[in-house]
Design a protein around this motif. Sequence first.
Motif, PDB file in Angstrom:
ATOM      1  N   PRO A 107      -0.637   5.923   2.138  1.00 41.89           N
ATOM      2  CA  PRO A 107      -1.843   5.952   2.980  1.00 41.89           C
ATOM      3  C   PRO A 107      -2.056   4.643   3.743  1.00 41.89           C
ATOM      4  O   PRO A 107      -1.660   3.575   3.279  1.00 41.89           O
ATOM      5  CB  PRO A 107      -2.973   6.159   1.964  1.00 41.89           C
ATOM      6  CG  PRO A 107      -2.326   6.723   0.754  1.00 41.89           C
ATOM      7  CD  PRO A 107      -0.940   6.153   0.727  1.00 41.89           C
ATOM      8  N   ARG A 108      -2.679   4.751   4.888  1.00 35.84           N
ATOM      9  CA  ARG A 108      -2.998   3.592   5.716  1.00 35.84           C
ATOM     10  C   ARG A 108      -3.824   2.590   4.903  1.00 35.84           C
ATOM     11  O   ARG A 108      -4.731   2.975   4.169  1.00 35.84           O
ATOM     12  CB  ARG A 108      -3.805   4.033   6.932  1.00 35.84           C
ATOM     13  CG  ARG A 108      -4.033   2.942   7.939  1.00 35.84           C
ATOM     14  CD  ARG A 108      -4.891   3.397   9.083  1.00 35.84           C
ATOM     15  NE  ARG A 108      -4.670   4.801   9.415  1.00 35.84           N
ATOM     16  CZ  ARG A 108      -4.417   5.257  10.628  1.00 35.84           C
ATOM     17  NH1 ARG A 108      -4.390   4.440  11.636  1.00 35.84           N
ATOM     18  NH2 ARG A 108      -4.232   6.546  10.827  1.00 35.84           N
ATOM     19  N   GLY A 109      -3.479   1.325   5.014  1.00 38.98           N
ATOM     20  CA  GLY A 109      -4.205   0.283   4.301  1.00 38.98           C
ATOM     21  C   GLY A 109      -3.602  -0.053   2.942  1.00 38.98           C
ATOM     22  O   GLY A 109      -4.080  -0.956   2.268  1.00 38.98           O
ATOM     23  N   TYR A 110      -2.592   0.692   2.517  1.00 36.14           N
ATOM     24  CA  TYR A 110      -1.948   0.461   1.228  1.00 36.14           C
ATOM     25  C   TYR A 110      -0.468   0.153   1.464  1.00 36.14           C
ATOM     26  O   TYR A 110       0.100   0.506   2.487  1.00 36.14           O
ATOM     27  CB  TYR A 110      -2.093   1.682   0.319  1.00 36.14           C
ATOM     28  CG  TYR A 110      -3.529   1.970  -0.023  1.00 36.14           C
ATOM     29  CD1 TYR A 110      -4.146   1.349  -1.100  1.00 36.14           C
ATOM     30  CD2 TYR A 110      -4.285   2.841   0.754  1.00 36.14           C
ATOM     31  CE1 TYR A 110      -5.475   1.595  -1.403  1.00 36.14           C
ATOM     32  CE2 TYR A 110      -5.616   3.092   0.453  1.00 36.14           C
ATOM     33  CZ  TYR A 110      -6.202   2.473  -0.616  1.00 36.14           C
ATOM     34  OH  TYR A 110      -7.509   2.703  -0.907  1.00 36.14           O
ATOM     35  N   VAL A 111       0.145  -0.483   0.482  1.00 36.28           N
ATOM     36  CA  VAL A 111       1.575  -0.796   0.594  1.00 36.28           C
ATOM     37  C   VAL A 111       2.420   0.031  -0.368  1.00 36.28           C
ATOM     38  O   VAL A 111       3.639   0.080  -0.238  1.00 36.28           O
ATOM     39  CB  VAL A 111       1.849  -2.312   0.385  1.00 36.28           C
ATOM     40  CG1 VAL A 111       1.229  -3.105   1.517  1.00 36.28           C
ATOM     41  CG2 VAL A 111       1.352  -2.792  -0.955  1.00 36.28           C
ATOM     42  N   GLY A 112       1.777   0.677  -1.325  1.00 35.27           N
ATOM     43  CA  GLY A 112       2.504   1.488  -2.281  1.00 35.27           C
ATOM     44  C   GLY A 112       1.614   2.520  -2.932  1.00 35.27           C
ATOM     45  O   GLY A 112       0.385   2.386  -2.932  1.00 35.27           O
ATOM     46  N   SER A 123       8.977   4.948   2.187  1.00 34.66           N
ATOM     47  CA  SER A 123       8.480   5.883   3.195  1.00 34.66           C
ATOM     48  C   SER A 123       7.135   5.411   3.703  1.00 34.66           C
ATOM     49  O   SER A 123       6.151   5.426   2.966  1.00 34.66           O
ATOM     50  CB  SER A 123       8.335   7.287   2.622  1.00 34.66           C
ATOM     51  OG  SER A 123       7.707   8.128   3.565  1.00 34.66           O
ATOM     52  N   LYS A 124       7.080   5.033   4.947  1.00 25.40           N
ATOM     53  CA  LYS A 124       5.810   4.605   5.525  1.00 25.40           C
ATOM     54  C   LYS A 124       4.889   5.795   5.777  1.00 25.40           C
ATOM     55  O   LYS A 124       3.691   5.624   5.981  1.00 25.40           O
ATOM     56  CB  LYS A 124       6.033   3.810   6.803  1.00 25.40           C
ATOM     57  CG  LYS A 124       6.682   4.566   7.920  1.00 25.40           C
ATOM     58  CD  LYS A 124       6.894   3.669   9.116  1.00 25.40           C
ATOM     59  CE  LYS A 124       7.613   4.419  10.231  1.00 25.40           C
ATOM     60  NZ  LYS A 124       7.861   3.559  11.370  1.00 25.40           N
ATOM     61  N   PHE A 125       5.420   7.005   5.735  1.00 25.26           N
ATOM     62  CA  PHE A 125       4.613   8.188   6.000  1.00 25.26           C
ATOM     63  C   PHE A 125       3.870   8.701   4.760  1.00 25.26           C
ATOM     64  O   PHE A 125       2.846   9.347   4.883  1.00 25.26           O
ATOM     65  CB  PHE A 125       5.484   9.306   6.572  1.00 25.26           C
ATOM     66  CG  PHE A 125       6.176   8.903   7.839  1.00 25.26           C
ATOM     67  CD1 PHE A 125       5.461   8.707   9.004  1.00 25.26           C
ATOM     68  CD2 PHE A 125       7.548   8.682   7.852  1.00 25.26           C
ATOM     69  CE1 PHE A 125       6.090   8.310  10.172  1.00 25.26           C
ATOM     70  CE2 PHE A 125       8.184   8.289   9.016  1.00 25.26           C
ATOM     71  CZ  PHE A 125       7.454   8.097  10.181  1.00 25.26           C
ATOM     72  N   PHE A 130       7.828   8.967  -8.951  1.00 26.40           N
ATOM     73  CA  PHE A 130       8.263   8.025  -7.930  1.00 26.40           C
ATOM     74  C   PHE A 130       7.237   6.938  -7.653  1.00 26.40           C
ATOM     75  O   PHE A 130       6.035   7.189  -7.696  1.00 26.40           O
ATOM     76  CB  PHE A 130       8.547   8.757  -6.611  1.00 26.40           C
ATOM     77  CG  PHE A 130       9.517   9.884  -6.739  1.00 26.40           C
ATOM     78  CD1 PHE A 130      10.872   9.629  -6.847  1.00 26.40           C
ATOM     79  CD2 PHE A 130       9.085  11.200  -6.772  1.00 26.40           C
ATOM     80  CE1 PHE A 130      11.782  10.669  -6.975  1.00 26.40           C
ATOM     81  CE2 PHE A 130       9.975  12.243  -6.902  1.00 26.40           C
ATOM     82  CZ  PHE A 130      11.340  11.977  -7.012  1.00 26.40           C
ATOM     83  N   ILE A 131       7.730   5.764  -7.324  1.00 26.07           N
ATOM     84  CA  ILE A 131       6.922   4.708  -6.737  1.00 26.07           C
ATOM     85  C   ILE A 131       7.320   4.696  -5.269  1.00 26.07           C
ATOM     86  O   ILE A 131       8.494   4.497  -4.940  1.00 26.07           O
ATOM     87  CB  ILE A 131       7.197   3.336  -7.383  1.00 26.07           C
ATOM     88  CG1 ILE A 131       6.754   3.342  -8.846  1.00 26.07           C
ATOM     89  CG2 ILE A 131       6.491   2.227  -6.608  1.00 26.07           C
ATOM     90  CD1 ILE A 131       7.112   2.077  -9.610  1.00 26.07           C
ATOM     91  N   VAL A 132       6.361   4.965  -4.399  1.00 25.79           N
ATOM     92  CA  VAL A 132       6.637   5.033  -2.972  1.00 25.79           C
ATOM     93  C   VAL A 132       6.115   3.750  -2.322  1.00 25.79           C
ATOM     94  O   VAL A 132       4.945   3.408  -2.472  1.00 25.79           O
ATOM     95  CB  VAL A 132       5.965   6.263  -2.321  1.00 25.79           C
ATOM     96  CG1 VAL A 132       6.327   6.360  -0.851  1.00 25.79           C
ATOM     97  CG2 VAL A 132       6.343   7.542  -3.056  1.00 25.79           C
ATOM     98  N   LEU A 133       6.999   3.043  -1.641  1.00 26.00           N
ATOM     99  CA  LEU A 133       6.644   1.794  -0.975  1.00 26.00           C
ATOM    100  C   LEU A 133       6.733   1.966   0.531  1.00 26.00           C
ATOM    101  O   LEU A 133       7.573   2.714   1.029  1.00 26.00           O
ATOM    102  CB  LEU A 133       7.579   0.668  -1.423  1.00 26.00           C
ATOM    103  CG  LEU A 133       7.594   0.363  -2.922  1.00 26.00           C
ATOM    104  CD1 LEU A 133       8.647  -0.692  -3.233  1.00 26.00           C
ATOM    105  CD2 LEU A 133       6.226  -0.065  -3.416  1.00 26.00           C
ATOM    106  N   LYS A 134       5.874   1.261   1.236  1.00 23.82           N
ATOM    107  CA  LYS A 134       5.819   1.360   2.685  1.00 23.82           C
ATOM    108  C   LYS A 134       7.007   0.683   3.360  1.00 23.82           C
ATOM    109  O   LYS A 134       7.435   1.086   4.433  1.00 23.82           O
ATOM    110  CB  LYS A 134       4.524   0.740   3.187  1.00 23.82           C
ATOM    111  CG  LYS A 134       4.184   1.074   4.613  1.00 23.82           C
ATOM    112  CD  LYS A 134       2.773   0.698   4.927  1.00 23.82           C
ATOM    113  CE  LYS A 134       2.073   1.979   5.284  1.00 23.82           C
ATOM    114  NZ  LYS A 134       0.675   1.892   5.442  1.00 23.82           N
ATOM    115  N   ASP A 135       7.551  -0.355   2.724  1.00 23.04           N
ATOM    116  CA  ASP A 135       8.607  -1.152   3.340  1.00 23.04           C
ATOM    117  C   ASP A 135       9.618  -1.580   2.281  1.00 23.04           C
ATOM    118  O   ASP A 135       9.240  -1.891   1.148  1.00 23.04           O
ATOM    119  CB  ASP A 135       7.967  -2.378   4.002  1.00 23.04           C
ATOM    120  CG  ASP A 135       8.967  -3.206   4.756  1.00 23.04           C
ATOM    121  OD1 ASP A 135       9.445  -4.214   4.173  1.00 23.04           O
ATOM    122  OD2 ASP A 135       9.282  -2.866   5.907  1.00 23.04           O
TER     123      ASP A 135
END
Length: 107
Positions: free
Chosen positions: A10-15, A5-7, A21-26
């Motif tokens: 936070p901006r500037g982080y990838v995870g 989830s890219k939402f 949960f581990i939330v990843l941007k991509d």
Amino acid sequence: MIVISKFLVPRGYVGITLFPFIVLKDRSLKQNKVLLNHERIHLRQQLELLVLPFYLIYSLEFLIRLIRYKNGERAYKNLSFEREAYAHEKDFEYLKSRPVFKFKSYF
């Protein structure tokens, strides 16, 4: 469990780790073993402190370090939880031998 989830990141982080949960941007970041190990260290820290106290301590420590360093990135990098995770993120056996309440030695 890994969530993409890219939402939520936070901006500037990838995870980010939000227990459980581990939330990843991509989606491609699921292949980054160092990042996943870093986030798994945070999962262990959160579990060890029964989740909510982890977030309280993390937030309070961030505020204290932000006041001290007057720089958000420097404050973040100097958090005890982050220092442990960064110091051991490339050691894929670390969580097997990590002592309980390891974070205390970083204060």
